[in-house]
Design a protein around this motif. Structure first.
Motif, PDB file in Angstrom:
ATOM      1  N   ASN A   3      40.104  14.568 -22.338  1.00  0.00           N
ATOM      2  CA  ASN A   3      39.334  15.747 -22.687  1.00  0.00           C
ATOM      3  C   ASN A   3      38.912  15.637 -24.145  1.00  0.00           C
ATOM      4  OD1 ASN A   3      39.774  17.011 -20.134  1.00  0.00           O
ATOM      5  ND2 ASN A   3      41.845  17.538 -20.814  1.00  0.00           N
ATOM      6  N   LYS A   4      37.759  16.224 -24.487  1.00  0.00           N
ATOM      7  CA  LYS A   4      37.245  16.144 -25.842  1.00  0.00           C
ATOM      8  C   LYS A   4      37.647  17.384 -26.644  1.00  0.00           C
ATOM      9  CE  LYS A   4      33.256  13.210 -24.814  1.00  0.00           C
ATOM     10  NZ  LYS A   4      31.776  13.089 -24.887  1.00  0.00           N
ATOM     11  N   TYR A   5      38.084  17.134 -27.900  1.00  0.00           N
ATOM     12  CA  TYR A   5      38.493  18.227 -28.787  1.00  0.00           C
ATOM     13  C   TYR A   5      37.802  18.065 -30.131  1.00  0.00           C
ATOM     14  CZ  TYR A   5      42.001  19.168 -25.252  1.00  0.00           C
ATOM     15  OH  TYR A   5      42.617  19.465 -24.072  1.00  0.00           O
ATOM     16  N   ASP A  33      41.909   8.893 -28.307  1.00  0.00           N
ATOM     17  CA  ASP A  33      40.687   8.145 -28.040  1.00  0.00           C
ATOM     18  C   ASP A  33      39.657   8.583 -29.078  1.00  0.00           C
ATOM     19  OD1 ASP A  33      38.426   6.919 -27.128  1.00  0.00           O
ATOM     20  OD2 ASP A  33      38.442   7.817 -25.126  1.00  0.00           O
ATOM     21  N   LEU A  35      36.710   7.614 -29.364  1.00  0.00           N
ATOM     22  CA  LEU A  35      35.391   7.650 -28.711  1.00  0.00           C
ATOM     23  C   LEU A  35      34.386   6.651 -29.275  1.00  0.00           C
ATOM     24  CD1 LEU A  35      35.023  11.542 -28.356  1.00  0.00           C
ATOM     25  CD2 LEU A  35      36.055   9.916 -26.750  1.00  0.00           C
ATOM     26  N   ILE A  49      35.299  14.474 -33.338  1.00  0.00           N
ATOM     27  CA  ILE A  49      35.603  14.740 -31.940  1.00  0.00           C
ATOM     28  C   ILE A  49      36.469  13.604 -31.403  1.00  0.00           C
ATOM     29  CG2 ILE A  49      34.648  15.080 -29.632  1.00  0.00           C
ATOM     30  CD1 ILE A  49      32.116  16.166 -31.027  1.00  0.00           C
ATOM     31  N   GLY A  51      39.246  12.248 -28.183  1.00  0.00           N
ATOM     32  CA  GLY A  51      39.665  12.411 -26.803  1.00  0.00           C
ATOM     33  C   GLY A  51      41.183  12.444 -26.714  1.00  0.00           C
ATOM     34  N   GLU A  73      38.664  23.202 -28.202  1.00  0.00           N
ATOM     35  CA  GLU A  73      38.183  22.476 -27.044  1.00  0.00           C
ATOM     36  C   GLU A  73      36.676  22.331 -27.216  1.00  0.00           C
ATOM     37  OE1 GLU A  73      38.340  22.619 -22.167  1.00  0.00           O
ATOM     38  OE2 GLU A  73      38.515  24.484 -23.298  1.00  0.00           O
TER      39      GLU A  73
END
Length: 461
Positions: A3-5, A33, A35, A49, A51, A73
């Motif tokens: 999920n991206k934060y 991650d 990204l 951002i 992951g 989020e």
């Protein structure tokens, strides 16, 4: 799939940011991650951002990382609001669960800018397509939706408060997960409020960042061989680690009170029970008779600006008198204790010796975290490699830039389980000396004290 934060960072010590989040993630057993390749990440901007596997990992980072201000989020980003809203509509599955009966509020803010209140209302109204049916609660909402505009830094320029409003670099939108609570520790450990400190005491924010690099946690054993007034003792102990400190000059640790100054300050922070001991000795004449004792070494070695490094020995050899010099235990005619002579400890030799010591007394996987000052115009990556030895690898190198010089927070990990004998710190520091003719590269930190007081002027050819 991760999920991206969206992370909002404090715009200070930018190069320390990624090593810190990586360390906290490693400490807690999860991965980040990024990204994209780390070398391509722009740390000059406050928004990043990442992951993560789940929301709990985001909360762990927000509660431990000193440089994180908040984490959300991630829903959308865009250079215009039209672009942002189009991206947000594509992410309906992420926020549709909050439509029916979740109380909420919107927060609209900007980085490097102040948005007029009227336009803040307009920004919120433009999210009406989300059709949130829950109660608007400005004091205690269940969820907070965050919209942040990023503007180019215009500090130092005379301008109206709202000049350039709307002309932003990029816009980010998401749901607030947690505010960064660890930044409050910077005030708690403020040196000015400390009961014991000296002119070499490390500032609170940096000592906290260093503690995170050591992976300080309950059950860990951490050592500072140049402990001075104990700045790193309090922060590592705060995170639950056991701490051992030593210094060649015991006066730095003791102060003038009956209770040693470091222990008085540790009482102030309620961590005195985690200070195992404080001892006076030269690291090149250390008492460690077996290795693999410590989980980490954390230190700021003296490099001669406010205090110079010393080691046991004479600056000049004694003139031969035909007889053996008296033993230190021999009674002295003036009944005064024997004070062993010391000599300067050149920084490049100290750094090499510190790595050798770390390889001996660190457990496999243990970390050595220390500052190394370097001359900006002379520094090269190979400077750090010259002080490494087998079994030790650099995993982080972050610069705190002061212009003509800077200091680098170096994190070195012991990557071997092989047992090494105690290092022999001879006149050359137990490794190949920089003055050896076979060494073609001279590191930028060699003779740093001399270069500093000469104003980093290059010698005339």
């Amino acid at each position: 799939m991760a999920n991206k934060y969206l992370f909002l960072f404090a715009q200070t010590h930018e190069e320390f940011r990624l090593p810190e989040v990586q360390s906290v993630a490693e400490l807690n057993g999860f991965k980040i991650d990024f990204l994209s390749p780390i070398s391509e990440l722009d740390v000059s901007r406050p928004f990043m951002i990442f992951g993560l596997e789940n929301e709990d990992h985001a909360r762990i980072l927000a509660r431990r990382c000193i440089l994180i201000k908040s984490v959300c989020e991630f829903y959308a980003r865009g250079k215009t609001y039209e672009e942002l809203h189009n991206a947000n509509r594509l992410n309906v599955p992420k926020w549709e669960k909050y439509i029916e009966d979740t109380s909420f509020k919107f927060e609209v803010s900007a980085y490097n800018h102040s948005i007029p209140q009227k336009r803040q209302r307009e920004v919120v109204e433009n999210f009406s397509y989300m059709a949130l049916l829950g109660k608007i609660d400005m004091k205690n909402p269940e969820e907070i939706f965050v919209c942040v505009e990023e503007y180019v830094d215009k500090h130092g320029m005379t301008r109206h408060k709202h000049e350039g409003d709307g002309d932003c670099r990029e816009i980010f939108f998401g749901r607030l997960i947690e505010e960064g609570s660890a930044r409050q520790l910077v005030k708690k450990f403020d040196v000015k409020k400390r009961s014991y400190y000296g002119n070499t005491s490390m500032e609170a924010e940096i000592s906290l960042l260093m503690a995170n690099q050591t992976l300080a946690a309950p059950g860990k054993l951490v050592c500072d061989p140049f402990v001075g007034t104990g700045s790193m003792a309090y922060t590592t102990a705060h995170f639950g680690a056991w701490f051992f400190g030593s210094d060649i000059d015991g006066r730095q640790m003791r102060g003038k009170d009956n209770t040693p100054g470091i222990l008085r300050a540790a009482e102030q922070y309620d961590v005195s029970k985690r200070i195992i001991d404080l001892m006076t000795f030269d690291v090149t004449r250390n008492p460690w008779r077996c290795g693999e004792l410590f989980d980490a070494i954390i230190t700021d070695p003296p490099y001669g600006v406010r205090a110079g490094a010393k080691r046991l020995g004479r600056k000049k050899p004694l003139k031969s008198s035909g007889s053996e010099p008296p033993h230190p235990d021999t009674p002295r005619p003036d009944d005064q204790p024997y004070i062993p002579p010391t000599k300067p400890y050149e920084l490049s030799a100290l750094a090499r010796d510190l790595v050798l010591l770390a390889r001996y007394i660190l457990k496999p996987g243990g970390r050595l975290v220390f500052f190394l000052p370097t001359v900006t115009d002379e520094y090269e990556e190979v400077d750090i490699q010259t002080m490494l030895c087998d079994g030790m690898e650099v995993i982080a190198n972050s610069l705190q830039d002061f212009g003509s010089w800077g200091r680098r927070l170096i994190t070195i990990r012991k990557n071997t389980s092989e047992r090494y004998p105690p290092p022999s710190f001879d006149a050359h520091g137990g490794s190949q000396p920089v003055d050896d003719p076979s060494v073609t590269h001279v590191p930028a930190h060699k003779d740093f004290r001399t270069k500093y007081f000469q104003g980093f002027r290059k010698e005339l050819e």
